[in-house]
Design a protein around this motif. Structure first.
Motif, short mmCIF file in Angstrom:
data_model
loop_
_atom_site.label_atom_id
_atom_site.label_comp_id
_atom_site.label_asym_id
_atom_site.label_seq_id
_atom_site.Cartn_x
_atom_site.Cartn_y
_atom_site.Cartn_z
N PRO A 1 25.93 -0.66 -100.96
CA PRO A 1 25.26 -1.74 -101.71
C PRO A 1 23.87 -1.35 -102.20
O PRO A 1 23.24 -0.43 -101.68
CB PRO A 1 25.16 -2.85 -100.65
CG PRO A 1 25.03 -2.12 -99.36
CD PRO A 1 25.91 -0.90 -99.50
N ILE B 1 20.05 -2.14 -102.22
CA ILE B 1 19.26 -2.75 -101.13
C ILE B 1 17.77 -2.83 -101.48
O ILE B 1 17.30 -2.20 -102.42
CB ILE B 1 19.41 -1.95 -99.82
CG1 ILE B 1 18.89 -0.52 -99.99
CG2 ILE B 1 20.86 -1.96 -99.34
CD1 ILE B 1 18.72 0.24 -98.69
N THR B 2 17.05 -3.60 -100.68
CA THR B 2 15.59 -3.63 -100.69
C THR B 2 15.12 -3.20 -99.29
O THR B 2 15.93 -2.90 -98.41
CB THR B 2 15.07 -5.03 -101.02
OG1 THR B 2 15.55 -5.95 -100.03
CG2 THR B 2 15.53 -5.47 -102.39
N ASP C 1 16.56 -4.52 -95.93
CA ASP C 1 17.88 -4.08 -95.50
C ASP C 1 17.84 -2.79 -94.70
O ASP C 1 18.62 -2.59 -93.77
CB ASP C 1 18.79 -3.89 -96.73
CG ASP C 1 18.94 -5.16 -97.53
OD1 ASP C 1 19.40 -6.16 -96.96
OD2 ASP C 1 18.57 -5.16 -98.72
N GLU D 1 15.71 -10.99 -103.47
CA GLU D 1 16.70 -11.52 -102.55
C GLU D 1 18.09 -11.59 -103.18
O GLU D 1 19.09 -11.79 -102.47
CB GLU D 1 16.28 -12.94 -102.11
CG GLU D 1 14.91 -13.01 -101.44
CD GLU D 1 14.85 -12.19 -100.17
OE1 GLU D 1 15.83 -12.18 -99.41
OE2 GLU D 1 13.81 -11.53 -99.95
N GLU D 2 18.18 -11.43 -104.48
CA GLU D 2 19.45 -11.60 -105.17
C GLU D 2 20.31 -10.34 -105.05
O GLU D 2 19.84 -9.22 -105.26
CB GLU D 2 19.18 -11.91 -106.64
CG GLU D 2 20.42 -12.28 -107.44
CD GLU D 2 20.06 -12.65 -108.87
OE1 GLU D 2 20.95 -12.55 -109.73
OE2 GLU D 2 18.90 -13.04 -109.10
N GLU D 3 21.57 -10.53 -104.72
CA GLU D 3 22.49 -9.39 -104.59
C GLU D 3 22.82 -8.82 -105.96
O GLU D 3 23.08 -9.55 -106.92
CB GLU D 3 23.77 -9.84 -103.89
CG GLU D 3 24.72 -8.69 -103.57
CD GLU D 3 25.91 -9.16 -102.76
OE1 GLU D 3 27.01 -8.61 -102.97
OE2 GLU D 3 25.75 -10.08 -101.93
N PRO E 1 25.43 -6.62 -108.01
CA PRO E 1 26.78 -6.02 -107.95
C PRO E 1 26.72 -4.53 -108.29
O PRO E 1 26.01 -4.11 -109.20
CB PRO E 1 27.56 -6.79 -109.03
CG PRO E 1 26.78 -8.05 -109.27
CD PRO E 1 25.35 -7.70 -109.02
N ASN E 2 27.50 -3.72 -107.54
CA ASN E 2 27.48 -2.28 -107.75
C ASN E 2 27.87 -1.88 -109.17
O ASN E 2 27.36 -0.90 -109.72
CB ASN E 2 28.42 -1.59 -106.75
CG ASN E 2 27.84 -1.61 -105.34
OD1 ASN E 2 26.80 -2.23 -105.11
ND2 ASN E 2 28.50 -0.95 -104.41
#
Length: 596
Positions: free
Chosen positions: A63, A65-66, A69, A377-379, A381-382
């Motif tokens: 994923p 990350i920041t 993580d 904070e927002e995911e 997508p790969n």
């Protein structure tokens, strides 16, 4: 090293840039494969790839990350667990980023080979510069470099800034002593822990060699201007040292005294008189050209938040010395170089070097417009990531890196715009740090931290039945060092102290220091230790000022339905409006607490 060898060394460096950029895509795939081969069995990658070292598996499963993580893994290494949590090679040190997490500096793992990669980038700079300016091997460079306070992790790993790491390494201390690496500053002065003594000795060395200096600079524009300010205050002492041939007794560091004794071998009253005549002029406009008449350019970071210092640098050089920004780097990784170093500072673009790390990008927008600003904070997508050779001209991106030292698909937080390509490698203009509202030096204060600090400080108003109704901020760099300015609009009743009273000033001072105590570790270090940021100031404005500010921005085209008070002001006209309504002000009365 003789001239022919230096010329050949430069030719090899330039050929390597061409090779890397012509095959940027292939080099990137090779780098990613090498990272997975080295680190594929780490706990972190095994969690997502189940032991696979396949590139496609990495791109599908690992994923974006920041810091939050990866922080638990870094903290475990810092307290003594094995480096194999994130990297196949031993972590040799932790690098303190200018960013923070929960008020403390972010720690980035670093392995020994990282120093080789940083040195590779440094070794490209002079071959690039020599294409544009001749004769740089015929004199010295007055580059003002400094180390910062360092600490240790619980398990004993050094924790320090990336520049402190480099200056203390054998790569710097045992560097090849050739004509392009001839610095005025002795290493002992650069490595002095006392920044004032270091500054004094480095400036003294630069003045003694004033007729030989061809290059001026520091890493950041703010540091170079701080040196000019220091010189304004101390040129008399420096002239006395040169005139007498003896170092000021206030310089007590043994290594500094030792190296300077080899420089001040005899009295030189004529040189002291020259410098005194120049420095005693009422105006210091063009002072750099007068003190160092052979200087050909100033090298410093002048992009991003450092662009605010360009007018001051141009004043002190009368606009005669080009401002050169040579490279793009961070604590996490060194990224690239400026292949057109004499361009206007507003046009600086960096060519990313595909052998530094594996680069990916989050697309933010097209052709001058940010369409997306993805929150930390927002995911992500790969499948939304773009690789190095697939970015588009004119588009905006956020930088994501995968490194040998154990960061995987890590969001750096820099917003970049593609301005061109060198062969297959894209060239990027640095736009800004995501979510940073205030910055003077190495400090990077975001909106969340600023709000948290002001929330804590405004409680001091409550006993006076006073209420902070609105605020904004500004990084004031009109003097050196620069400082944060907060504009507060306060609603209060008759019990609130009158603006002319001592109690009012004292209360505002307490609010100032309260804000500073709540700001992050790096800000407090810059204030209390480095002295690169001045005391915070609060300016209280008249009632209704922020309504007038809103009217101003709506008049400039902002939507009344979507208007939010900006937490940082960049517009000169808006600042003029705010300053015209100031009715009281105060500065922090002391330094905030800071413990290394």
């Amino acid at each position: 090293m003789d001239g022919k060898k230096l010329e050949y060394k430069g030719w090899v460096a330039l050929k390597e840039i061409e090779r890397l950029t012509e095959k940027a895509g292939e080099v990137q795939e090779t780098i990613l494969k090498a990272i997975l081969m080295q680190n594929g069995e780490t706990e972190y990658l095994s969690k997502y790839m189940k032991g696979s070292k396949d590139v496609d598996e990495f791109k599908f499963h690992v994923p974006v990350i920041t810091y939050k993580d990866v922080c638990p893994y870094i903290q475990r290494i810092a307290t003594g667990e094995d480096s194999s949590l994130v990297t196949g090679h031993p972590v040799s040190e932790m690098l303190c980023s200018s960013g923070t997490s929960a008020g403390e500096p972010k720690l980035m793992p670093s392995i020994a080979e990282d120093l080789d990669r940083r040195t590779f980038v440094y070794n490209l700079i002079m071959p690039i510069m020599n294409q544009y300016i001749s004769g740089l091997d015929e004199g010295k460079a007055m580059f003002l470099y400094f180390i910062k306070a360092e600490m240790s992790t619980p398990c004993g790993l050094p924790a320090r800034t990336v520049l402190t790491s480099y200056y203390k390494s054998k790569h710097f201390k045992c560097r090849t002593r050739d004509a392009f690496n001839d610095f005025t500053s002795p290493d002992q002065a650069i490595l002095c822990k006392d920044s004032n003594q270091s500054m004094y000795c480095q400036l003294l060395s630069g003045l003694v060699h004033r007729r030989q200096v061809l290059r001026l600079g520091a890493v950041f524009a703010s540091a170079f201007l701080r040196a000019i300010s220091f010189l304004e205050r101390n040129w008399g002492r420096l002239c006395n040292d040169i005139r007498s041939g003896d170092l000021d007794p206030a310089i007590t560091d043994p290594e500094c005294r030792s190296c300077m004794s080899m420089l001040l071998t005899s009295p030189n009253p004529s040189l002291a008189d020259e410098i005194e005549d120049i420095c005693s002029n009422k105006s210091w406009k063009g002072i750099l050209c007068h003190l160092w008449p052979r200087a050909k350019y100033i090298e410093a970071v002048v992009t991003g938040s450092m662009a605010q210092y360009i007018p001051s640098l141009e004043y002190y050089s009368e606009g005669k010395l080009p401002l050169v920004c040579t490279m793009y780097a961070s604590s996490e990784c060194y990224f690239g170089v400026n292949l057109k170093p004499l361009c206007d500072p507003a046009d600086v673009a960096f060519t990313l070097l595909p052998n530094m790390c594996y680069f990916e990008f989050i697309h933010l927008g097209e052709n001058g417009t940010w369409l997306v600003n993805i929150d930390e904070e927002e995911e992500v997508p790969n499948d939304k990531l773009v690789n190095l050779v697939s970015v588009r001209l004119g588009s905006y991106y956020e930088l994501v890196v995968t490194t040998f030292a154990g960061l995987y698909r890590y969001r750096i937080g820099d917003v970049l715009r593609v301005t061109g390509f060198h062969n297959k490698a894209p060239q990027f203009q640095f736009i800004c740090r995501r979510n940073v509202v205030l910055s003077i030096d190495n400090d990077k204060t975001n909106e969340e931290d600023l709000h948290k600090s002001i929330t804590a400080a405004k409680k001091l108003l409550e006993p006076y039945d006073a209420l902070l109704v609105e605020y904004t901020s500004y990084a004031d760099t009109s003097s050196v060092p620069g400082h944060y300015v907060l504009y507060w609009e306060i609603l209060h009743d008759a019990s609130f102290p009158d603006s002319s009273s001592q109690l009012d000033v004292k209360l505002l001072q307490e609010c100032c220091i309260s804000v500073e105590e709540e700001l992050d570790y790096v800000y407090r270090r810059c204030r209390a230790h480095d002295k690169s940021v001045g005391p915070l100031e609060i300016r209280v404005v008249e009632s209704g000022t922020f309504e007038a500010l809103m009217d101003f921005f709506i008049g400039q085209g902002a939507s009344i339905n979507q208007y939010k008070t900006p937490r940082s002001i960049k517009s000169n006209a808006a600042l003029k409006l705010l300053n015209s309504h100031v009715k009281a002000s105060a500065f922090s009365p002391r330094d905030p607490a800071w413990i290394p």
